[in-house]
Design a protein around this motif. Structure first.
Motif, PDB file in Angstrom:
ATOM      1  N   PRO A  41       1.203  -0.981  -0.428  1.00 27.98           N
ATOM      2  CA  PRO A  41      -0.330   0.351  -0.127  1.00 27.98           C
ATOM      3  C   PRO A  41       0.538   1.341   0.007  1.00 27.98           C
ATOM      4  CG  PRO A  41      -0.583  -1.734   1.506  1.00 27.98           C
ATOM      5  CD  PRO A  41       0.279  -1.802   1.603  1.00 27.98           C
ATOM      6  N   GLY A  42       0.986   2.051  -0.917  1.00 23.36           N
ATOM      7  CA  GLY A  42       1.172   3.328  -1.129  1.00 23.36           C
ATOM      8  C   GLY A  42       3.505   2.881  -1.313  1.00 23.36           C
ATOM      9  N   LYS A  43       2.845   2.017  -1.982  1.00 22.28           N
ATOM     10  CA  LYS A  43       3.936   1.720  -2.645  1.00 22.28           C
ATOM     11  C   LYS A  43       3.743   1.448  -4.379  1.00 22.28           C
ATOM     12  CE  LYS A  43       6.894   1.080   1.380  1.00 22.28           C
ATOM     13  NZ  LYS A  43       7.535  -0.172   1.699  1.00 22.28           N
ATOM     14  N   GLU A  44       5.507   1.862  -4.968  1.00 21.12           N
ATOM     15  CA  GLU A  44       5.218   1.620  -6.117  1.00 21.12           C
ATOM     16  C   GLU A  44       5.955   0.021  -5.827  1.00 21.12           C
ATOM     17  OE1 GLU A  44       7.434   5.102  -8.004  1.00 21.12           O
ATOM     18  OE2 GLU A  44       8.040   3.643  -8.094  1.00 21.12           O
ATOM     19  N   ARG A  45       5.324  -0.628  -7.244  1.00 18.86           N
ATOM     20  CA  ARG A  45       5.615  -1.715  -7.684  1.00 18.86           C
ATOM     21  C   ARG A  45       6.967  -2.288  -7.752  1.00 18.86           C
ATOM     22  NH1 ARG A  45       2.577  -3.798 -12.906  1.00 18.86           N
ATOM     23  NH2 ARG A  45       4.241  -2.647 -13.742  1.00 18.86           N
ATOM     24  N   GLU A  46       7.280  -3.450  -7.580  1.00 17.69           N
ATOM     25  CA  GLU A  46       9.129  -3.578  -7.423  1.00 17.69           C
ATOM     26  C   GLU A  46       9.325  -5.594  -7.738  1.00 17.69           C
ATOM     27  OE1 GLU A  46      10.532  -3.075  -3.403  1.00 17.69           O
ATOM     28  OE2 GLU A  46       9.505  -4.329  -2.600  1.00 17.69           O
ATOM     29  N   LEU A  61      15.142  -9.378  -5.841  1.00 21.15           N
ATOM     30  CA  LEU A  61      15.397  -8.703  -4.781  1.00 21.15           C
ATOM     31  C   LEU A  61      16.266  -9.011  -3.631  1.00 21.15           C
ATOM     32  CD1 LEU A  61      13.319  -6.157  -5.317  1.00 21.15           C
ATOM     33  CD2 LEU A  61      12.317  -6.439  -3.349  1.00 21.15           C
ATOM     34  N   ASP A  62      17.292  -6.944  -3.707  1.00 24.86           N
ATOM     35  CA  ASP A  62      18.165  -8.075  -2.424  1.00 24.86           C
ATOM     36  C   ASP A  62      17.666  -8.107  -1.056  1.00 24.86           C
ATOM     37  OD1 ASP A  62      20.431  -4.761  -3.427  1.00 24.86           O
ATOM     38  OD2 ASP A  62      20.080  -7.175  -3.810  1.00 24.86           O
ATOM     39  N   SER A  63      16.377  -7.370  -0.819  1.00 27.20           N
ATOM     40  CA  SER A  63      15.394  -7.492   0.962  1.00 27.20           C
ATOM     41  C   SER A  63      15.278  -9.139   0.478  1.00 27.20           C
ATOM     42  CB  SER A  63      14.587  -6.624   0.600  1.00 27.20           C
ATOM     43  OG  SER A  63      13.667  -6.825  -0.276  1.00 27.20           O
ATOM     44  N   VAL A  64      14.853  -9.864   0.008  1.00 20.17           N
ATOM     45  CA  VAL A  64      14.623 -11.264  -0.114  1.00 20.17           C
ATOM     46  C   VAL A  64      15.169 -12.771  -0.141  1.00 20.17           C
ATOM     47  CG1 VAL A  64      12.420 -10.262  -1.036  1.00 20.17           C
ATOM     48  CG2 VAL A  64      13.854 -11.886  -2.783  1.00 20.17           C
ATOM     49  N   LYS A  65      16.765 -11.554  -0.494  1.00 21.99           N
ATOM     50  CA  LYS A  65      17.917 -13.141  -0.856  1.00 21.99           C
ATOM     51  C   LYS A  65      18.310 -13.820   0.113  1.00 21.99           C
ATOM     52  CE  LYS A  65      20.313 -10.144  -4.318  1.00 21.99           C
ATOM     53  NZ  LYS A  65      21.571  -9.652  -4.662  1.00 21.99           N
ATOM     54  N   THR A  69      12.155 -18.326  -2.703  1.00 21.75           N
ATOM     55  CA  THR A  69      12.948 -18.571  -3.890  1.00 21.75           C
ATOM     56  C   THR A  69      11.804 -19.224  -4.512  1.00 21.75           C
ATOM     57  OG1 THR A  69      14.054 -19.806  -2.222  1.00 21.75           O
ATOM     58  CG2 THR A  69      14.047 -21.614  -4.768  1.00 21.75           C
ATOM     59  N   ILE A  70      12.307 -19.059  -5.870  1.00 19.93           N
ATOM     60  CA  ILE A  70      11.011 -19.493  -7.403  1.00 19.93           C
ATOM     61  C   ILE A  70      11.885 -20.359  -8.534  1.00 19.93           C
ATOM     62  CG2 ILE A  70      12.944 -17.606  -8.781  1.00 19.93           C
ATOM     63  CD1 ILE A  70      10.362 -16.918 -10.147  1.00 19.93           C
ATOM     64  N   SER A  85      10.880 -17.045   6.133  1.00 20.16           N
ATOM     65  CA  SER A  85      11.677 -16.504   7.341  1.00 20.16           C
ATOM     66  C   SER A  85      10.663 -15.125   7.417  1.00 20.16           C
ATOM     67  CB  SER A  85      13.114 -16.269   6.993  1.00 20.16           C
ATOM     68  OG  SER A  85      13.678 -17.206   7.261  1.00 20.16           O
ATOM     69  N   LEU A  86       9.857 -15.149   6.526  1.00 19.07           N
ATOM     70  CA  LEU A  86       8.499 -13.477   6.209  1.00 19.07           C
ATOM     71  C   LEU A  86       9.334 -12.621   6.985  1.00 19.07           C
ATOM     72  CD1 LEU A  86       5.480 -16.064   4.732  1.00 19.07           C
ATOM     73  CD2 LEU A  86       7.137 -14.067   3.575  1.00 19.07           C
ATOM     74  N   LYS A  87       8.808 -10.935   7.105  1.00 20.80           N
ATOM     75  CA  LYS A  87       8.984 -10.139   7.892  1.00 20.80           C
ATOM     76  C   LYS A  87       7.432  -9.538   7.040  1.00 20.80           C
ATOM     77  CE  LYS A  87      13.875 -10.310   7.520  1.00 20.80           C
ATOM     78  NZ  LYS A  87      14.904  -9.389   6.916  1.00 20.80           N
ATOM     79  N   PRO A  88       6.967  -8.612   8.303  1.00 18.81           N
ATOM     80  CA  PRO A  88       6.034  -7.407   8.266  1.00 18.81           C
ATOM     81  C   PRO A  88       6.253  -6.497   6.596  1.00 18.81           C
ATOM     82  CG  PRO A  88       6.463  -7.844  10.314  1.00 18.81           C
ATOM     83  CD  PRO A  88       8.170  -8.355   9.511  1.00 18.81           C
ATOM     84  N   GLU A  89       7.712  -6.484   6.258  1.00 21.16           N
ATOM     85  CA  GLU A  89       7.742  -5.910   5.643  1.00 21.16           C
ATOM     86  C   GLU A  89       8.013  -6.045   4.218  1.00 21.16           C
ATOM     87  OE1 GLU A  89      10.051  -6.023   7.999  1.00 21.16           O
ATOM     88  OE2 GLU A  89      11.657  -6.069   7.120  1.00 21.16           O
ATOM     89  N   ASP A  90       6.689  -7.088   3.854  1.00 14.16           N
ATOM     90  CA  ASP A  90       7.193  -7.909   2.741  1.00 14.16           C
ATOM     91  C   ASP A  90       4.890  -8.786   2.866  1.00 14.16           C
ATOM     92  OD1 ASP A  90       9.129 -10.733   4.074  1.00 14.16           O
ATOM     93  OD2 ASP A  90       9.275  -9.607   2.091  1.00 14.16           O
ATOM     94  N   THR A  91       4.873  -7.453   3.266  1.00  9.89           N
ATOM     95  CA  THR A  91       2.834  -7.571   3.453  1.00  9.89           C
ATOM     96  C   THR A  91       3.701  -7.077   2.225  1.00  9.89           C
ATOM     97  OG1 THR A  91       2.600  -7.747   5.518  1.00  9.89           O
ATOM     98  CG2 THR A  91       0.822  -6.549   4.180  1.00  9.89           C
ATOM     99  N   ALA A  92       2.034  -7.278   1.071  1.00 11.41           N
ATOM    100  CA  ALA A  92       1.548  -6.735  -0.205  1.00 11.41           C
ATOM    101  C   ALA A  92       0.807  -7.351  -1.466  1.00 11.41           C
ATOM    102  CB  ALA A  92       2.899  -6.476  -0.728  1.00 11.41           C
TER     103      ALA A  92
END
Length: 124
Positions: A41-46, A61-65, A69-70, A85-92
């Motif tokens: 929310p409120g952020k650009e798609r990445e 993406l650096d923050s998910v390395k 895993t794809i 190891s999900l983090k609140p900042e992965d919410t999207a």
């Protein structure tokens, strides 16, 4: 009708895991590079990650390395995104799409296909 059908996602506690699926309908995914995007929310798609037709993963993406895993299952015509190891900042909202996939990231195609999006919410 060509579709990318997503499943998975949901609500998970911080540190937990989820797996997102992207299944091709009317489209054989093994002939396409597939990427995962997310938009908070409120952020650009990445761009998060992508996999080539040769099963090479040139970009995460650096923050998910080390956490995401794809992978693809050609027999099941499905691409997965395993998220640990999900983090609140992965919410999207997460989307899969046919993409140009390279070491610098995910590129848009002139003719592309997108999944419907799936919500991932990580609470602490």
């Amino acid at each position: 009708q060509v579709q990318l059908v997503q499943s998975g996602g949901g609500l998970v506690q911080s540190g937990g895991s989820l797996t997102l699926s992207c299944r091709g309908s009317g489209l054989t995914l093994e002939y396409h590079a597939i990427g995962w995007f997310r938009q908070a929310p409120g952020k650009e798609r990445e761009g998060v990650s992508c996999i080539t037709t040769s099963d090479v993963v040139p970009y995460n993406l650096d923050s998910v390395k080390g956490r995401f895993t794809i992978s693809r299952d050609n027999a099941g015509n499905t691409v997965y995104l395993q998220m640990n190891s999900l983090k609140p900042e992965d919410t999207a909202v997460y989307y899969c799409a046919t993409v140009a996939c390279g070491k610098y990231g995910l590129g848009k195609l002139i003719d592309d296909y997108w999944g419907q999006g799936t919500q991932v919410t990580v609470f602490s």
